[in-house]
Design a protein around this motif. Structure first.
Motif, PDB file in Angstrom:
ATOM      1  N   PHE A 116      62.242  88.035   9.116  1.00  0.00           N
ATOM      2  CA  PHE A 116      61.294  86.980   9.465  1.00  0.00           C
ATOM      3  C   PHE A 116      62.033  85.749  10.001  1.00  0.00           C
ATOM      4  CE2 PHE A 116      58.589  89.470   6.635  1.00  0.00           C
ATOM      5  CZ  PHE A 116      57.394  89.463   7.344  1.00  0.00           C
ATOM      6  N   GLU A 117      63.211  85.462   9.439  1.00  0.00           N
ATOM      7  CA  GLU A 117      63.976  84.301   9.879  1.00  0.00           C
ATOM      8  C   GLU A 117      64.339  84.409  11.359  1.00  0.00           C
ATOM      9  OE1 GLU A 117      64.750  86.202   7.228  1.00  0.00           O
ATOM     10  OE2 GLU A 117      64.251  84.853   5.577  1.00  0.00           O
ATOM     11  N   ALA A 118      64.730  85.612  11.804  1.00  0.00           N
ATOM     12  CA  ALA A 118      65.083  85.824  13.209  1.00  0.00           C
ATOM     13  C   ALA A 118      63.855  85.684  14.093  1.00  0.00           C
ATOM     14  CB  ALA A 118      65.716  87.198  13.386  1.00  0.00           C
ATOM     15  N   GLU A 152      61.055  79.251  17.812  1.00  0.00           N
ATOM     16  CA  GLU A 152      61.530  77.875  17.916  1.00  0.00           C
ATOM     17  C   GLU A 152      62.489  77.707  19.092  1.00  0.00           C
ATOM     18  OE1 GLU A 152      63.167  77.033  14.093  1.00  0.00           O
ATOM     19  OE2 GLU A 152      61.200  76.967  13.129  1.00  0.00           O
ATOM     20  N   GLY A 153      62.705  78.779  19.860  1.00  0.00           N
ATOM     21  CA  GLY A 153      63.543  78.696  21.046  1.00  0.00           C
ATOM     22  C   GLY A 153      64.988  79.070  20.835  1.00  0.00           C
ATOM     23  N   HIS A 154      65.341  79.562  19.646  1.00  0.00           N
ATOM     24  CA  HIS A 154      66.722  79.957  19.363  1.00  0.00           C
ATOM     25  C   HIS A 154      66.841  81.469  19.494  1.00  0.00           C
ATOM     26  CE1 HIS A 154      67.089  75.932  17.799  1.00  0.00           C
ATOM     27  NE2 HIS A 154      66.098  76.175  16.965  1.00  0.00           N
ATOM     28  N   HIS A 155      67.758  81.911  20.338  1.00  0.00           N
ATOM     29  CA  HIS A 155      68.022  83.343  20.454  1.00  0.00           C
ATOM     30  C   HIS A 155      69.444  83.526  20.923  1.00  0.00           C
ATOM     31  CE1 HIS A 155      67.836  83.318  24.864  1.00  0.00           C
ATOM     32  NE2 HIS A 155      66.840  82.489  24.719  1.00  0.00           N
ATOM     33  N   ASP A 211      60.139  85.900  28.766  1.00  0.00           N
ATOM     34  CA  ASP A 211      58.733  86.225  28.559  1.00  0.00           C
ATOM     35  C   ASP A 211      58.338  85.788  27.151  1.00  0.00           C
ATOM     36  OD1 ASP A 211      56.217  87.219  29.039  1.00  0.00           O
ATOM     37  OD2 ASP A 211      56.860  89.256  29.465  1.00  0.00           O
ATOM     38  N   VAL A 212      57.056  85.878  26.834  1.00  0.00           N
ATOM     39  CA  VAL A 212      56.609  85.472  25.507  1.00  0.00           C
ATOM     40  C   VAL A 212      57.285  86.322  24.442  1.00  0.00           C
ATOM     41  CG1 VAL A 212      54.419  84.491  26.251  1.00  0.00           C
ATOM     42  CG2 VAL A 212      54.545  86.899  25.738  1.00  0.00           C
ATOM     43  N   LYS A 213      57.488  85.752  23.281  1.00  0.00           N
ATOM     44  CA  LYS A 213      58.324  86.369  22.242  1.00  0.00           C
ATOM     45  C   LYS A 213      57.801  87.713  21.751  1.00  0.00           C
ATOM     46  CE  LYS A 213      60.653  82.635  22.553  1.00  0.00           C
ATOM     47  NZ  LYS A 213      60.557  82.235  23.917  1.00  0.00           N
ATOM     48  N   TYR A 214      56.485  87.882  21.705  1.00  0.00           N
ATOM     49  CA  TYR A 214      55.968  89.138  21.174  1.00  0.00           C
ATOM     50  C   TYR A 214      55.965  90.249  22.224  1.00  0.00           C
ATOM     51  CZ  TYR A 214      51.814  86.667  22.842  1.00  0.00           C
ATOM     52  OH  TYR A 214      50.941  85.916  23.581  1.00  0.00           O
TER      53      TYR A 214
END
Length: 90
Positions: free
Chosen positions: A34-36, A42-45, A55-58
């Motif tokens: 869940f943390e990842a 939040e824009g961190h990857h 693209d959108v995260k999901y």
């Protein structure tokens, strides 16, 4: 399903799906922390992440694994790019 496939001898399970339910599959089936997931929203990857398409995260894919009866079963959730990215890729 993953456990049944692993017991039947599968080494890898590839999942393709629309965006509805992907967050649930990412965390509860694929084992994504869940943390990842929250960090991505939040824009961190990871800059080296091949799934970081903008693209959108999901819509992003994910690779994980589960252990079934002592054997590793690799899991792969394929990306589901938005229709705009497919029609007019950047």
């Amino acid at each position: 399903m993953v456990d049944a496939l692993g017991r039947a001898g599968a080494h890898e399970v590839v999942i393709g799906m629309a965006h509805r339910g992907r967050l649930n599959v990412l965390t509860n089936v694929m084992g994504k922390p869940f943390e990842a997931l929250f960090a991505e929203f939040e824009g961190h990857h990871d800059a080296a992440d091949e799934n970081a398409t903008g693209d959108v995260k999901y819509h992003m894919g994910y690779m994980g694994s589960r252990t079934v009866d002592g054997r590793e079963v690799k899991l792969r959730l394929m990306p589901n790019p938005s229709h705009l990215e497919v029609v007019n890729p950047v």
